[in-house]
Write an enzyme that holds these catalytic residues in place. Structure first.
Site, PDB file in Angstrom:
ATOM      1  N   GLY A  28       0.799  -1.216   0.000  1.00  0.00           N
ATOM      2  CA  GLY A  28       0.000   0.000   0.000  1.00  0.00           C
ATOM      3  C   GLY A  28       0.829   1.262   0.000  1.00  0.00           C
TER       4      GLY A  28
ATOM      5  N   ASP B 105      -1.777   9.875  -3.552  1.00  0.00           N
ATOM      6  CA  ASP B 105      -0.539   9.145  -3.808  1.00  0.00           C
ATOM      7  C   ASP B 105       0.429   9.963  -4.648  1.00  0.00           C
ATOM      8  OD1 ASP B 105      -1.817   7.173  -2.427  1.00  0.00           O
ATOM      9  OD2 ASP B 105      -2.193   5.888  -4.158  1.00  0.00           O
TER      10      ASP B 105
END
Length: 386
Positions: free
Chosen positions: A122, A171
């Site tokens: 992740g 992200d």
């Protein structure tokens, strides 16, 4: 990752000449889960592992790309509208296309790249790729005139249009804007952000990867998003004069006002999101005061909410957090969407060895395999190395 490792492969697989080397990191998120699509805050930071690429213009309209990790080579024309089939190469293709949309006259180039972001943890290796390629294209073909935010949005567009992943911006944002010694509070609504000091002397930040991913029937993420949207709609109907677009705009009082017209499950989901909004702001205050014990307490509270209110945990992750509590770990929680993956843990130095040994032993006894361990160091964002 070693520069010499990437450079040696670039020289070997192309014409023997060298180019420029660029790096972009993966990321962690200390707190703030399932808040992005609710217009709330996230609290990510860049890490010291990521994707490194060497690029050199080749004087043609062709991109010659080599994935060092996959030992795979792909070629495509920069004016091709379909692009390569290999998923890894479509990240390059997508960034080329998005830079062309920004008005950049991208020419052909050779590229070799590798990554050391742990897969399945992740930490967003895909955003690290996009950000690395964007940093390189900006330097080689745009005289570094493309803004950092445009690189972030080009990475997001690459995911949406060329990969098929409907991601948010956290992200790519963390990969591009990261700074050593700091985490960032990003407002997913306005895109405003602020750096907060993160220098936990006497503590380590470590991920424990459960190495499991549960595929649940139906669409669990969509179900939870729908719950949140139903609550917002109920608040809108109660206050037609107000502006309520996401749960970010709602208060605890609003939630109580609509309790009789929403389901118990929808209220439970909204309770987590409103609580998580408060917890992110609480972590900001705690970091400014250097109070890492308070940070850890809020991490545990987030895990409880993710497990019991939002119900995106699983037996393996709950067990890892229980072990952390037993070992006196300062803070522990799920990191990411849930249903598997990692816990993120804030551990005092003197407890670290015992915690890791205990977690490996107990988890293996219960589930048949030990969790993978990844120590985290907060690093800088996308940059040219040489």
């Amino acid at each position: 990752m070693e520069i010499e490792f990437v450079r040696s492969r670039f020289i070997k697989h192309f014409d023997g000449q060298t180019g420029n080397i660029y790096f972009s990191p993966g990321r962690i998120n200390l707190i703030g889960e399932h808040t992005d699509y609710n217009g709330g805050y996230v609290f990510p930071g860049a890490v010291d592992c990521g994707v490194m690429a060497e690029l050199r213009p080749n004087g043609t309209n062709k991109v010659l790309a080599y994935s060092i990790d996959l030992k795979d080579r792909v070629e495509f024309d920069i004016n091709d509208e379909q692009g390569p089939r290999a998923t890894w190469a479509r990240f390059i293709f997508g960034m080329v296309k998005e830079f062309q949309i920004l008005g950049v006259d991208v020419k052909g180039f050779n590229i070799a790249f590798a990554g050391d972001v742990p897969l399945g943890a992740g930490m967003s290796s895909s955003a690290a790729m996009e950000s690395c390629f964007g940093c390189a294209l900006n330097d080689l073909f745009a005289d570094n005139k493309i803004s950092k935010w445009d690189i972030v949005l080009a990475g997001q567009a690459t995911e949406h249009k060329y990969i098929g992943t409907n991601c948010g911006i956290m992200d790519q944002f963390a990969s591009v804007f990261g700074k050593a010694g700091a985490l960032m509070r990003l407002d997913c609504n306005s895109r405003d952000f602020e750096y907060f000091p993160f220098n936990p002397d006497g503590y380590k930040l470590v991920l424990l990867n459960s190495c499991v991913k549960h595929e649940l029937a139906g669409s669990p993420y969509n179900d939870r998003r729908n719950s949140c949207e139903r609550v917002v709609k109920a608040v809108q109907e109660k206050h037609p004069e107000g502006r309520y677009e996401t749960l970010r705009d709602c208060t605890w009082e609003n939630l109580e006002e609509v309790s009789d017209v929403i389901s118990a499950e929808d209220k439970q989901r909204a309770t987590f999101v409103l609580g998580e909004k408060d917890r992110v702001l609480g972590v900001c205050d705690a970091l400014q005061q250097g109070d890492y014990e308070k940070v850890g307490q809020l991490m545990y509270e987030t895990h409880h909410g993710l497990s019991k209110e939002y119900e995106v945990s699983c037996e393996e992750l709950d067990y890892l957090v229980d072990i952390a509590k037993e070992c006196g770990v300062t803070g522990s929680r799920i990191m990411g969407g849930g249903f598997g993956g990692c816990t993120i843990n804030l551990v005092k130095d003197e407890l670290y060895d015992d915690f890791i040994a205990t977690a490996k032993k107990k988890f293996a006894e219960k589930f048949g395999h030990a969790p993978k361990v990844y120590d985290v160091k907060i690093g800088d964002g996308s940059r040219k190395i040489c």
